[in-house]
Design a protein around this motif. Sequence first.
Motif, PDB file in Angstrom:
ATOM      1  N   LEU A  50       3.993  45.897  64.051  1.00 43.29           N
ATOM      2  CA  LEU A  50       4.309  44.440  63.952  1.00 43.29           C
ATOM      3  C   LEU A  50       5.900  44.183  64.359  1.00 43.29           C
ATOM      4  O   LEU A  50       6.728  44.767  63.831  1.00 43.29           O
ATOM      5  N   PRO A  51       6.228  43.495  65.472  1.00 43.87           N
ATOM      6  CA  PRO A  51       7.746  43.134  65.498  1.00 43.87           C
ATOM      7  C   PRO A  51       8.239  42.387  64.723  1.00 43.87           C
ATOM      8  O   PRO A  51       7.287  41.366  64.046  1.00 43.87           O
ATOM      9  N   LYS A  52       9.200  42.383  64.395  1.00 46.06           N
ATOM     10  CA  LYS A  52      10.141  41.597  63.382  1.00 46.06           C
ATOM     11  C   LYS A  52      10.970  40.907  64.307  1.00 46.06           C
ATOM     12  O   LYS A  52      12.267  41.135  64.329  1.00 46.06           O
ATOM     13  N   SER A  53      10.956  39.600  64.375  1.00 46.46           N
ATOM     14  CA  SER A  53      12.106  38.686  64.823  1.00 46.46           C
ATOM     15  C   SER A  53      12.583  37.914  64.186  1.00 46.46           C
ATOM     16  O   SER A  53      12.469  37.496  62.772  1.00 46.46           O
ATOM     17  N   ALA A  54      13.711  37.360  64.299  1.00 46.44           N
ATOM     18  CA  ALA A  54      14.711  36.529  63.748  1.00 46.44           C
ATOM     19  C   ALA A  54      13.875  35.119  63.679  1.00 46.44           C
ATOM     20  O   ALA A  54      13.271  34.580  64.552  1.00 46.44           O
ATOM     21  N   GLU A  55      14.221  34.569  62.486  1.00 49.25           N
ATOM     22  CA  GLU A  55      13.343  33.201  62.316  1.00 49.25           C
ATOM     23  C   GLU A  55      14.397  32.284  61.909  1.00 49.25           C
ATOM     24  O   GLU A  55      15.430  32.438  61.311  1.00 49.25           O
ATOM     25  N   LYS A  56      14.135  30.915  61.974  1.00 47.83           N
ATOM     26  CA  LYS A  56      14.825  29.890  61.556  1.00 47.83           C
ATOM     27  C   LYS A  56      14.324  28.878  60.286  1.00 47.83           C
ATOM     28  O   LYS A  56      13.149  28.468  60.539  1.00 47.83           O
ATOM     29  N   ILE A  57      14.794  28.640  59.158  1.00 46.64           N
ATOM     30  CA  ILE A  57      14.249  28.303  57.979  1.00 46.64           C
ATOM     31  C   ILE A  57      14.939  27.205  57.338  1.00 46.64           C
ATOM     32  O   ILE A  57      16.293  27.427  57.561  1.00 46.64           O
ATOM     33  N   LEU A  58      14.396  26.098  57.092  1.00 44.26           N
ATOM     34  CA  LEU A  58      15.147  24.797  56.501  1.00 44.26           C
ATOM     35  C   LEU A  58      14.734  24.951  54.947  1.00 44.26           C
ATOM     36  O   LEU A  58      13.504  24.818  54.613  1.00 44.26           O
ATOM     37  N   PHE A  59      15.684  24.700  54.198  1.00 46.09           N
ATOM     38  CA  PHE A  59      15.436  24.245  52.827  1.00 46.09           C
ATOM     39  C   PHE A  59      15.895  22.899  52.590  1.00 46.09           C
ATOM     40  O   PHE A  59      16.965  22.385  52.593  1.00 46.09           O
ATOM     41  N   CYS A  60      14.978  21.927  52.037  1.00 45.15           N
ATOM     42  CA  CYS A  60      15.233  20.544  51.810  1.00 45.15           C
ATOM     43  C   CYS A  60      15.385  20.511  50.212  1.00 45.15           C
ATOM     44  O   CYS A  60      14.161  20.640  49.617  1.00 45.15           O
ATOM     45  N   GLY A  61      16.502  20.057  49.765  1.00 47.11           N
ATOM     46  CA  GLY A  61      16.673  20.058  48.178  1.00 47.11           C
ATOM     47  C   GLY A  61      17.358  21.262  47.604  1.00 47.11           C
ATOM     48  O   GLY A  61      17.756  22.054  48.527  1.00 47.11           O
ATOM     49  N   TRP A  62      17.660  21.046  46.498  1.00 45.61           N
ATOM     50  CA  TRP A  62      18.577  22.162  45.791  1.00 45.61           C
ATOM     51  C   TRP A  62      17.838  22.249  44.408  1.00 45.61           C
ATOM     52  O   TRP A  62      17.587  21.673  43.721  1.00 45.61           O
ATOM     53  N   ARG A  63      17.479  23.786  44.242  1.00 49.86           N
ATOM     54  CA  ARG A  63      17.008  24.274  43.132  1.00 49.86           C
ATOM     55  C   ARG A  63      18.238  24.865  42.380  1.00 49.86           C
ATOM     56  O   ARG A  63      19.281  25.303  42.626  1.00 49.86           O
ATOM     57  N   ARG A  64      17.913  25.351  41.078  1.00 54.99           N
ATOM     58  CA  ARG A  64      18.817  25.882  40.082  1.00 54.99           C
ATOM     59  C   ARG A  64      18.942  27.290  40.479  1.00 54.99           C
ATOM     60  O   ARG A  64      20.055  27.881  40.362  1.00 54.99           O
ATOM     61  N   ASP A  65      17.917  27.920  40.948  1.00 56.45           N
ATOM     62  CA  ASP A  65      17.914  29.327  41.488  1.00 56.45           C
ATOM     63  C   ASP A  65      18.054  29.583  42.763  1.00 56.45           C
ATOM     64  O   ASP A  65      17.369  30.432  43.277  1.00 56.45           O
TER      65      ASP A  65
END
Length: 897
Positions: free
Chosen positions: A619-634
């Motif tokens: 399986l090829p492993k390509s770069a990804e683009k991820i968004l976090f909406c919000g802020w968690r303690r951890d």
Amino acid sequence: MSPDSEPSPSSSSRDWLFPSHSFAHSFDNYTSKTPKYPRRFSSNPRLSQPLPPDSKPHKTPAFQSVSSSNSSSFSEYKYAGLRRRSYLSRRAETSPKREENGTVLQRNAVVSNRNVGVSEEKTSESKMIAGFYGQRVKFRWHMVISLVIMITFFTSLVHKNFSLHNQVDELQNQVSKLNGRLRACNLLDSTDVIRSISKDSEQLSSEGLKNLALIVSLTLLSIPVVILKYIDYVSKSRSPDNISEEVSLSKQLAYRVDVFFSVHPYAKPLALLVATLLLICLGGLALFGVTDDNLADCLWLSWTFVADSGNHANSEGIGPRLVSVSISFGGMLIFAMMLGLVSDSISEKFDSLRKGRSEVVEQNHTLILGWSDKLGSLLNQLAIANESLGGGIVVVMAERDKEEMELDISKMEFDFKGTSVICRSGSPLILADLKKVSVSKARAIIVLAEDGNADQSDARALRTVLSLTGVKEGLRGHIVVELSDLDNEVLVKLVGGDLVQTVVAHDVIGRLMIQCARQPGLAQIWEDILGFENCEFYIKRWPTLDGMPFEDALISFPDAIPCGVKVASCGGKIIMNPDDSYILQEGDEILVIAEDDDSYAPAELPMVRRGNLPKDFILPKSAEKILFCGWRRDMEDMIMVLDAFLAPGSELWMFNDVPENDREKKLIDGGLDLSRLMNISLVNREGNAVIRRHLESLPLESFDSILILADESVEDSAIQADSRSLATLLLIRDIQAKRLPYREARVSQVHRGSFSQGSWIGEMQQASDKSVIISEILDPRTKNLLSMSKISDYVLSNELVSMALAMVAEDRQINDVLEELFAEEGNELHIRQADLYLRKGEELSVLEVILRARQRREIVIGYRSANAERAVINPPLKSEKRRWSLQDVFVVIAEKE
């Protein structure tokens, strides 16, 4: 008569008008034979001795001076006439010299009396208060004595009245008897006379006993009154200066009685019993004194009057009626107190049962300490787990009212399947409350985290673990503790030792969200594995498999799929996905995925064709683009896990309302070293996730995955956090649908339910095919909304945590399995395409697919067809062949890439 011997009219009249003048002359006659220096008279012998001429009179106390002056004035007026006559008879014999001496003595006496009066008046003014309290004490003693005399006098009058009445009745009876005898025989025999005399003597002796019994009963009745009066007298006779320092005797006695009734639980019934016996005894003595019955009959009759107030209606005579009415009245009071005591006892018992104060007499039950939103899902999972056993016992103890807990549990919409839920009100920090729920006999103890601040919740969980380890009887089961912060896990395990298994809810949900964001559909797989409704993990030893390679054991269970081995030689360590060459040793246990712990067993080793993989696919492993909406303690933990999973060159966008200058500080304080991030780069954007114009500033159509987190500012309220997450989800999907070209959306049209493609929700469903959105949902009611719209691959955090807690409670070893599947290293769940294991149009059985997957060091635990909505875990009929599609996917356990 000479002028010297006869008194003149003027002097006589003066003597009658001024008795003191006559008293002076009589005093002169009296003192004519005494020495010429003055003498004081007193009741005290020492004070009646003559005083020297130059000595001063002694000062006497105030009350003595007042009494002496009053008595002297009274004696002057009383004996004025007598002294005058004595003066007239002796005046003729007195000489002028004695008259002069008398006059001098009179003047000295008057002067001395005046001096004494002045000194006594001065002394009395300074000691008036003490004399007042002394008179008050004497007055109260006189009152008490007079009261006792009056009671005794009244008692004697009543006794005389009763005795006279009885004597009259007896005399009348004797007269009638004698008249009858005289009529029958004119003369009495001597024997009859002796018998009558002996009978009369017996009657006289019995009369004495009856009178004594009546006096004793009346005296005993008057004793409490005298004691109460005495106590009241002693309390009020104390000096007012000591009131602020000393407590009155009546208050002390009342306090002692109150303490006695409070400390001793059986004091009230004992006091009631003593009062009943006293009433029966006193009533029996009184009846014995006013009737002709013997003492035993009178005591029994007294009891009947006490037990039934209507029995006194048959009494005859004033004395018996008065005594019987008094006994009946006392009996009514006693029975009224008894009814009140019984009613209070019953009410207290029902109140104790209602408030959950009674003890739970159970063993091998599951004990839940605390109350939170996860309780409903937890009870549901425990009920499903106990269904195969015909139901079980679950005890819930929380600091809430028992009725409220039972009402909330009754509103839960699921079947308990024979499991009984017992609620008790108490604190897990109190050993007495823990003993009340039989904590030492429970097979598992679950400590729920409180809703609210994470640090406070973990601190309370730590104190609860300390209380549990302090139980003297010891614990039969293990402790499962739900924590909110991963940093507190080490401290709890340090306190609890081997007894404690921890489930860090926040950390588990964060890792699940990252896994599900990278592999859409994995959330449903986790729900099936963690819950008891479908298939779950079980560990059991099978001696028949000793000496068999793991590859053969993998296909030996028709109704289960082996996933690992608990190696006995390594201290019970669980090894998931071991090598095919591993030989099962004696004492090893097999970890499987099955429907229930009694639903599977090994069978004969089937003949399965291995086959070859269609190609050596990497399986090829390509770069990804991820968004976090919000802020968690951890947040720092999630970033580190994501850095381990993603390919180099990936981007992580963080969009929240935390100022950008504060974010780096928070991450560093949490333990994140930004320089050690190898695969991802952070992109910060500040804004509010529920404001559309803030979201429109982001390239939402370009992200591979979007994670909507329950913001730290609203995580204490599940409804508010879910409302915020749901609003963010709808806004993002709407913005994506508006930016996505229509022709591009039509390429990926699939059947998505009953919504039309031109509708608003249909457009968002098309947009969901281009990116994966994972929403952290806390309230189970929000799950239905997202399931119906199918616009998000969601994670139900509270329900997943409850499932994990239930599994660890049933078997503590499962916690090691879950920790490895959630960790950054080791094995994890993956979703693989079917073309990795088979060719187009090829017919294979599940067992054949399992053996082919072993060539890639993977274990196939289920599959999902291209046209199905849910995956099938632990498929049945594993030996039957079926035609597969290249759009099908398989769920496997494999090492992290």
